[in-house]
Motif scaffolding. Sequence first.
Motif, PDB file in Angstrom:
ATOM      1  N   ARG A  88      -9.865  -6.381  -8.402  1.00 55.57           N
ATOM      2  CA  ARG A  88      -8.419  -6.543  -8.565  1.00 55.57           C
ATOM      3  C   ARG A  88      -8.066  -6.761 -10.031  1.00 55.57           C
ATOM      4  O   ARG A  88      -8.798  -7.441 -10.766  1.00 55.57           O
ATOM      5  CB  ARG A  88      -7.925  -7.735  -7.749  1.00 55.57           C
ATOM      6  CG  ARG A  88      -8.533  -7.875  -6.352  1.00 55.57           C
ATOM      7  CD  ARG A  88      -8.460  -6.609  -5.527  1.00 55.57           C
ATOM      8  NE  ARG A  88      -8.917  -6.838  -4.143  1.00 55.57           N
ATOM      9  CZ  ARG A  88      -9.084  -5.890  -3.248  1.00 55.57           C
ATOM     10  NH1 ARG A  88      -8.897  -4.616  -3.567  1.00 55.57           N
ATOM     11  NH2 ARG A  88      -9.471  -6.180  -2.026  1.00 55.57           N
ATOM     12  N   ARG A 118       1.132   0.958   9.673  1.00 60.40           N
ATOM     13  CA  ARG A 118       1.492   2.025   8.726  1.00 60.40           C
ATOM     14  C   ARG A 118       2.252   3.100   9.478  1.00 60.40           C
ATOM     15  O   ARG A 118       1.770   3.617  10.483  1.00 60.40           O
ATOM     16  CB  ARG A 118       0.249   2.656   8.100  1.00 60.40           C
ATOM     17  CG  ARG A 118      -0.713   1.641   7.506  1.00 60.40           C
ATOM     18  CD  ARG A 118      -0.917   1.771   6.032  1.00 60.40           C
ATOM     19  NE  ARG A 118      -1.743   0.669   5.579  1.00 60.40           N
ATOM     20  CZ  ARG A 118      -2.855   0.808   4.880  1.00 60.40           C
ATOM     21  NH1 ARG A 118      -3.265   2.006   4.519  1.00 60.40           N
ATOM     22  NH2 ARG A 118      -3.535  -0.255   4.501  1.00 60.40           N
ATOM     23  N   GLU A 152       0.841  -1.203   0.000  1.00 53.10           N
ATOM     24  CA  GLU A 152       0.000   0.000   0.000  1.00 53.10           C
ATOM     25  C   GLU A 152       0.878   1.256   0.000  1.00 53.10           C
ATOM     26  O   GLU A 152       0.633   2.184   0.755  1.00 53.10           O
ATOM     27  CB  GLU A 152      -0.918   0.007   1.225  1.00 53.10           C
ATOM     28  CG  GLU A 152      -1.927  -1.117   1.293  1.00 53.10           C
ATOM     29  CD  GLU A 152      -3.030  -1.010   0.242  1.00 53.10           C
ATOM     30  OE1 GLU A 152      -3.247   0.090  -0.307  1.00 53.10           O
ATOM     31  OE2 GLU A 152      -3.667  -2.041  -0.007  1.00 53.10           O
ATOM     32  N   GLU A 195     -13.366   8.386   5.427  1.00 53.02           N
ATOM     33  CA  GLU A 195     -13.105   7.026   4.927  1.00 53.02           C
ATOM     34  C   GLU A 195     -13.023   5.975   6.036  1.00 53.02           C
ATOM     35  O   GLU A 195     -12.193   6.059   6.931  1.00 53.02           O
ATOM     36  CB  GLU A 195     -11.780   7.014   4.141  1.00 53.02           C
ATOM     37  CG  GLU A 195     -11.522   5.660   3.516  1.00 53.02           C
ATOM     38  CD  GLU A 195     -10.091   5.490   2.990  1.00 53.02           C
ATOM     39  OE1 GLU A 195      -9.447   6.492   2.656  1.00 53.02           O
ATOM     40  OE2 GLU A 195      -9.646   4.332   2.923  1.00 53.02           O
ATOM     41  N   ILE A 196     -13.892   4.977   5.935  1.00 54.08           N
ATOM     42  CA  ILE A 196     -13.787   3.824   6.840  1.00 54.08           C
ATOM     43  C   ILE A 196     -13.483   2.541   6.065  1.00 54.08           C
ATOM     44  O   ILE A 196     -13.019   1.569   6.640  1.00 54.08           O
ATOM     45  CB  ILE A 196     -15.048   3.619   7.715  1.00 54.08           C
ATOM     46  CG1 ILE A 196     -16.318   3.561   6.866  1.00 54.08           C
ATOM     47  CG2 ILE A 196     -15.159   4.707   8.777  1.00 54.08           C
ATOM     48  CD1 ILE A 196     -17.547   3.095   7.641  1.00 54.08           C
ATOM     49  N   VAL A 197     -13.775   2.549   4.750  1.00 55.50           N
ATOM     50  CA  VAL A 197     -13.515   1.377   3.921  1.00 55.50           C
ATOM     51  C   VAL A 197     -12.781   1.807   2.661  1.00 55.50           C
ATOM     52  O   VAL A 197     -13.111   2.832   2.057  1.00 55.50           O
ATOM     53  CB  VAL A 197     -14.845   0.702   3.492  1.00 55.50           C
ATOM     54  CG1 VAL A 197     -14.614  -0.293   2.354  1.00 55.50           C
ATOM     55  CG2 VAL A 197     -15.512  -0.010   4.653  1.00 55.50           C
ATOM     56  N   GLY A 198     -11.777   0.995   2.281  1.00 58.20           N
ATOM     57  CA  GLY A 198     -11.158   1.149   0.961  1.00 58.20           C
ATOM     58  C   GLY A 198     -11.152  -0.222   0.323  1.00 58.20           C
ATOM     59  O   GLY A 198     -10.873  -1.217   0.998  1.00 58.20           O
ATOM     60  N   GLY A 235     -11.464  -0.406   8.378  1.00 61.58           N
ATOM     61  CA  GLY A 235     -10.625  -0.069   9.533  1.00 61.58           C
ATOM     62  C   GLY A 235     -11.466  -0.173  10.796  1.00 61.58           C
ATOM     63  O   GLY A 235     -12.448   0.551  10.944  1.00 61.58           O
ATOM     64  N   TYR A 252      -2.606  -2.809  -7.560  1.00 66.06           N
ATOM     65  CA  TYR A 252      -3.399  -4.014  -7.867  1.00 66.06           C
ATOM     66  C   TYR A 252      -4.813  -3.722  -8.362  1.00 66.06           C
ATOM     67  O   TYR A 252      -5.578  -4.629  -8.647  1.00 66.06           O
ATOM     68  CB  TYR A 252      -3.474  -4.920  -6.624  1.00 66.06           C
ATOM     69  CG  TYR A 252      -3.936  -4.172  -5.372  1.00 66.06           C
ATOM     70  CD1 TYR A 252      -5.248  -3.717  -5.251  1.00 66.06           C
ATOM     71  CD2 TYR A 252      -3.053  -3.886  -4.332  1.00 66.06           C
ATOM     72  CE1 TYR A 252      -5.661  -3.007  -4.145  1.00 66.06           C
ATOM     73  CE2 TYR A 252      -3.470  -3.183  -3.204  1.00 66.06           C
ATOM     74  CZ  TYR A 252      -4.775  -2.752  -3.124  1.00 66.06           C
ATOM     75  OH  TYR A 252      -5.181  -2.044  -2.034  1.00 66.06           O
ATOM     76  N   GLN A 261      -4.234  -8.112   2.216  1.00 60.86           N
ATOM     77  CA  GLN A 261      -4.995  -8.346   0.985  1.00 60.86           C
ATOM     78  C   GLN A 261      -4.362  -9.295  -0.027  1.00 60.86           C
ATOM     79  O   GLN A 261      -5.028 -10.186  -0.550  1.00 60.86           O
ATOM     80  CB  GLN A 261      -5.276  -7.014   0.302  1.00 60.86           C
ATOM     81  CG  GLN A 261      -6.084  -7.174  -0.978  1.00 60.86           C
ATOM     82  CD  GLN A 261      -5.964  -5.961  -1.854  1.00 60.86           C
ATOM     83  OE1 GLN A 261      -6.051  -4.847  -1.355  1.00 60.86           O
ATOM     84  NE2 GLN A 261      -5.782  -6.151  -3.142  1.00 60.86           N
ATOM     85  N   MET A 278      -7.633  -4.441  10.839  1.00 60.82           N
ATOM     86  CA  MET A 278      -8.384  -4.319   9.594  1.00 60.82           C
ATOM     87  C   MET A 278      -9.080  -5.641   9.286  1.00 60.82           C
ATOM     88  O   MET A 278      -8.524  -6.702   9.505  1.00 60.82           O
ATOM     89  CB  MET A 278      -7.460  -3.905   8.448  1.00 60.82           C
ATOM     90  CG  MET A 278      -8.212  -3.603   7.185  1.00 60.82           C
ATOM     91  SD  MET A 278      -7.428  -2.460   6.007  1.00 60.82           S
ATOM     92  CE  MET A 278      -5.782  -3.025   5.825  1.00 60.82           C
ATOM     93  N   THR A 335      -1.261  -4.500   4.952  1.00 60.53           N
ATOM     94  CA  THR A 335      -2.547  -5.063   4.556  1.00 60.53           C
ATOM     95  C   THR A 335      -2.367  -6.573   4.447  1.00 60.53           C
ATOM     96  O   THR A 335      -1.253  -7.045   4.217  1.00 60.53           O
ATOM     97  CB  THR A 335      -2.988  -4.497   3.190  1.00 60.53           C
ATOM     98  OG1 THR A 335      -4.098  -5.287   2.694  1.00 60.53           O
ATOM     99  CG2 THR A 335      -1.893  -4.572   2.139  1.00 60.53           C
ATOM    100  N   GLU A 346     -10.530  -7.684   6.200  1.00 63.72           N
ATOM    101  CA  GLU A 346     -10.387  -7.664   4.750  1.00 63.72           C
ATOM    102  C   GLU A 346     -11.009  -8.886   4.087  1.00 63.72           C
ATOM    103  O   GLU A 346     -10.364  -9.927   3.969  1.00 63.72           O
ATOM    104  CB  GLU A 346      -8.903  -7.549   4.369  1.00 63.72           C
ATOM    105  CG  GLU A 346      -8.290  -6.227   4.784  1.00 63.72           C
ATOM    106  CD  GLU A 346      -6.864  -6.078   4.282  1.00 63.72           C
ATOM    107  OE1 GLU A 346      -6.681  -5.571   3.164  1.00 63.72           O
ATOM    108  OE2 GLU A 346      -5.938  -6.489   5.006  1.00 63.72           O
ATOM    109  N   LEU A 385      -3.665   5.762  13.024  1.00 62.51           N
ATOM    110  CA  LEU A 385      -2.890   5.012  14.000  1.00 62.51           C
ATOM    111  C   LEU A 385      -1.728   4.376  13.252  1.00 62.51           C
ATOM    112  O   LEU A 385      -1.791   4.178  12.037  1.00 62.51           O
ATOM    113  CB  LEU A 385      -3.741   3.909  14.631  1.00 62.51           C
ATOM    114  CG  LEU A 385      -4.864   4.352  15.576  1.00 62.51           C
ATOM    115  CD1 LEU A 385      -5.766   3.187  15.902  1.00 62.51           C
ATOM    116  CD2 LEU A 385      -4.292   4.958  16.851  1.00 62.51           C
TER     117      LEU A 385
END
Length: 505
Positions: free
Chosen positions: A435, A205, A162, A428-431, A476, A404, A184, A220, A182, A222, A215
């Motif tokens: 793919r 991060r 990321e 933002e709470i979701v990204g 998150g 990706y 992912q 997370m 992540t 996923e 933080l």
Amino acid sequence: MIQIKDFKDYEGQNIQTQGWVTNRRSSKGLEFLILRDGSGFAQCIVNLEDVGEEIFAKASKLTQESSVKLTGKVVKDERQIGGYELHVSDLELIGTSVDYPVSNKEHGIEFLMDHRHLWLRSRRQWAILKIRNRLIFAINNFFQKEGFVQTDSPIFTPNAAEGSTTLFASNFYDEPAYLAQTGQLYGEAMAMAMGKIYTFGPTFRAEKSKTRRHLSEFWMIEPEMAFHDNDMNMDVIESFIKYITGDVLENCKTELEMLERDTTVFKKIATEKFPRLTYDEAVDIIKGKKKVNGKTSIEVLEADLNDIKLQIEANKKEISEKEKIIAGGVKKGKRNFLQNRIDTLKNEIRKLEIKAGNIPKWIDSAANFEYGNDFGGSDETVITRMFDVPVMVYNWPHQIKAFYMKRDAENPELAKGVDVLAPEGYGEIVGGGERETDLNLLLEKIEEHKLPMKEFEWYLDLRRYGSVPHAGFGLGLERTVAWICGTQHIRETIPFPRYYGRLRP
Ligand code: 4AD
Ligand code: MG
């Protein structure tokens, strides 16, 4: 031993319970203890007439956070927090507590953070951690009932996924390694094995700035789904958020009340469809070029600013009226009452002034937003201000998204990503997104992002052997807890937060 949460089953009975004294108040021949035991809070009354001098003397000496075993009768009292109180007949001290540092008065945030190991015992922190717990339970329930398999991804990894600027370097038996940003990429491999999976673990991060939503270590969730495109992904996200917010609302009523959380927004979420905007539409809304419900964002923000100014004036007027009454001379009780109200109003003014100061900045940064950029905090605030429920923004410029992301066949400048922005300025709470399955495009992107190709060979195998369309997202946990609890800052949503400048306790 009976837990406070179970007092309701013992009305009128004599029981034993144990916990910590969070507060004590005395009045003639009476000691009022607030006991907490982790399961809840209850008022316990020690009456000199009932217990005799020896026990009463013990009760009068109890200090904040001393631990005790109490015997007594459970009595219903609806005015009390849990609805029940204990009329004490016997008391035994378990552990003393001398000069407990975290008092019930206001402390500065750094002091509280330094005493996080004790601060966790306070009511507000208790409520937040209970909500976090329920949310985790609801998240697992949702995916399990939908047939997802929980799989874990590694934390030691040899590469970024990321963006390379937020990596935490580590050392894996003398080989450079990084803490996972992540799960992912591994999630994609597991989805090709299990169909629908989710990972739920800590992610890392390095964010060298203090913001209220970042933080260094966060949790997370996923999910990753084979044979899903981004539209199907957005359907899952929407039903997932509806489910988890509904569950917490239903099962954490006491906690939400303790936090004085206005839950209107969650009631709306249950029934209203989440708006889905393309990035282009979202940009037009930010810049005030596109109206929502007949108004542009600039008009809405200017109206907000006006309302806030009126509210500040009204508060000031009320304060000066109340101050005049006090100056004229009133009884002590009445004076205290008026002074409390004045303090509340002043507090409100402070908050309103901060908001009033922010709005022109939001308007300014919204008007100057450049197409192609990622959204900053203020841009997210502007978009979410226009809606009552979470907003999904999809089809982003591929340049600002991870390597990706699947390129849109109809418009190769765009990638099929989606961000979910929570209302009330939470952002933002979701990204997530679909793919990339095209091997050549992936190779190009890995090079463009200067990622070490050899570390991605296994990932590319997923495209070489039975590649299928697939999609997923990351929620998150702490940002979601912050939003549900209505906390200003993310640092209160995890027991021992790690962020820039905070490694202890
Ligand atoms: O948008 P992000 O970076 O997406 C991913 O990591 C994808 N791999 C997810 C996926 O598709 N499987 O992060 C996802 C979410 C954000 O929306 C945010 O809620 C949270 O993780 N998040 C943070 N939370 C707290 N502190 C930080 N520094 C965070 N960075 C991301
Ligand atoms: Mg993101």
